[in-house]
Design an enzyme around this catalytic site. Sequence first.
Site, PDB file in Angstrom:
ATOM      1  N   ASP A   9       0.844  -1.188   0.000  1.00 43.09           N
ATOM      2  CA  ASP A   9       0.000   0.000   0.000  1.00 43.09           C
ATOM      3  C   ASP A   9       0.890   1.252   0.000  1.00 43.09           C
ATOM      4  OD1 ASP A   9      -2.957   0.944   0.350  1.00 43.09           O
ATOM      5  OD2 ASP A   9      -1.883   2.057   1.904  1.00 43.09           O
TER       6      ASP A   9
ATOM      7  N   TYR B  89      -1.752  11.054   3.227  1.00 46.45           N
ATOM      8  CA  TYR B  89      -0.761  11.256   2.172  1.00 46.45           C
ATOM      9  C   TYR B  89      -1.434  11.265   0.791  1.00 46.45           C
ATOM     10  CZ  TYR B  89       3.161   9.675   5.278  1.00 46.45           C
ATOM     11  OH  TYR B  89       4.094   9.501   6.265  1.00 46.45           O
TER      12      TYR B  89
ATOM     13  N   HIS C 148      -5.284  -7.363   0.667  1.00 46.98           N
ATOM     14  CA  HIS C 148      -4.507  -6.138   0.763  1.00 46.98           C
ATOM     15  C   HIS C 148      -3.606  -6.091   1.994  1.00 46.98           C
ATOM     16  CE1 HIS C 148      -3.648  -2.005  -0.265  1.00 46.98           C
ATOM     17  NE2 HIS C 148      -4.027  -1.577   0.933  1.00 46.98           N
TER      18      HIS C 148
END
Length: 413
Positions: free
Chosen positions: A207, A328, A385
């Site tokens: 990620d 971010y 994920h």
Amino acid sequence: MLPVSALDPVMSSLFGIPPKNISTNLEPFQLCVSEDELIKFKELLKLSETGPETWWNTQQDPQLGISRDWLIAAKETWLKGFDWRKHEDQINEFPNFKTVVEDSEAGLVDIHFTALFSAREDAIPVIFLHGFPSSFMEFLPMMKLLAEKHTRETLPYHIIVPSLPDYGLSGRPTQNTEMTVATSARIMNKLMIDLGFGSGYVAQGGDLGSMIVRVMSVNHSECKAFHVNLLVLNPGETPTSSDLSPEESRILQRSEAWQQTGLAYALVHGTRPSTVGLAISSSPLALLAWIGEKLLEWVDQQEPLPLDTILAMVSFYWFTRTFPRSLYHAELVRNRFKGNAHPISKQKPLGYSLFPHDLAVLPKAWAEELYPNLVFFNAHSAGGHFASLERPREFLEDVEDFLGRLGDLFEIK
């Protein structure tokens, strides 16, 4: 801060003694949310109202988001059946530290990390970087496997697992500086240098962590090799190979479908970080709805995360006030709109673990075509994920296999 020599003896015996050539002071750390904070949290949660019933939130369709029934049941468990102290104890089983990293642009930054330090002179330093909406806690199952398998004298690696700058237990340089991937990469590289690994280390990430790792691979010579569990096509890349298996084609179709239906959160994070940060962090229930959706959807649906794990991860975000600091995405979305990609080395050794239920994947033929430096590839049959949390044993085996292929890069004896 305490000097290294003053580390707690119990912590030191559990992989807590850092290398001799360390160039920074480390403060041993144990997480303990105050009773006042816990009481306040429960009161806020109790007072948080679940939104009214609508057609959308009564459907059991993940493309519409979490259901109202799930949120009501999860809130009840969070209030009456969840034990945060149990998770604190699990965190504090490992050596945790805080230190200050001085960055050329950001200044002094408080950084938290947990570690397994080896006594071996030939131990390979490896830094593991988490993503959103995760934390260093994602790697604790992997660290537990290593601690059970090795002693400090036999551990082949130095394992460093930080809270990213602006995440969790790490701080930020200043409110007047936007945290970017390049800034975070620079701070993480400096952390490894300060810990005595300036002659070289390996970086791993998924990620957001994968984005930081790829920048480290280009911008910092100390990063000698890197492994990721998220690898995607960069803007403008068009692989010529059509040698895809039926399973790879299915995985790609699933990933493309998610791009059409599940990417809205990132666009909101990236284009309105202030609004979403303030709104979601205003209530524990709002945070649970927003992050819980990702923890439910982004995993292999054959093996969903336990509710207790989801509540622990969201609780950590709440107690550390992480969410509004962690966006971010603003930079990532700007780059996406401009067709830019973060740099990635095509010279340093690269390892890639493909977990089929991740949000984006790169089939083997494409990875081999685009990355002549690919020395390790493994396509798994399960997992999503949050690979190190969902499949810690397989994840660790991949990383160890990759490290074993680096030959004399670290002068392994």
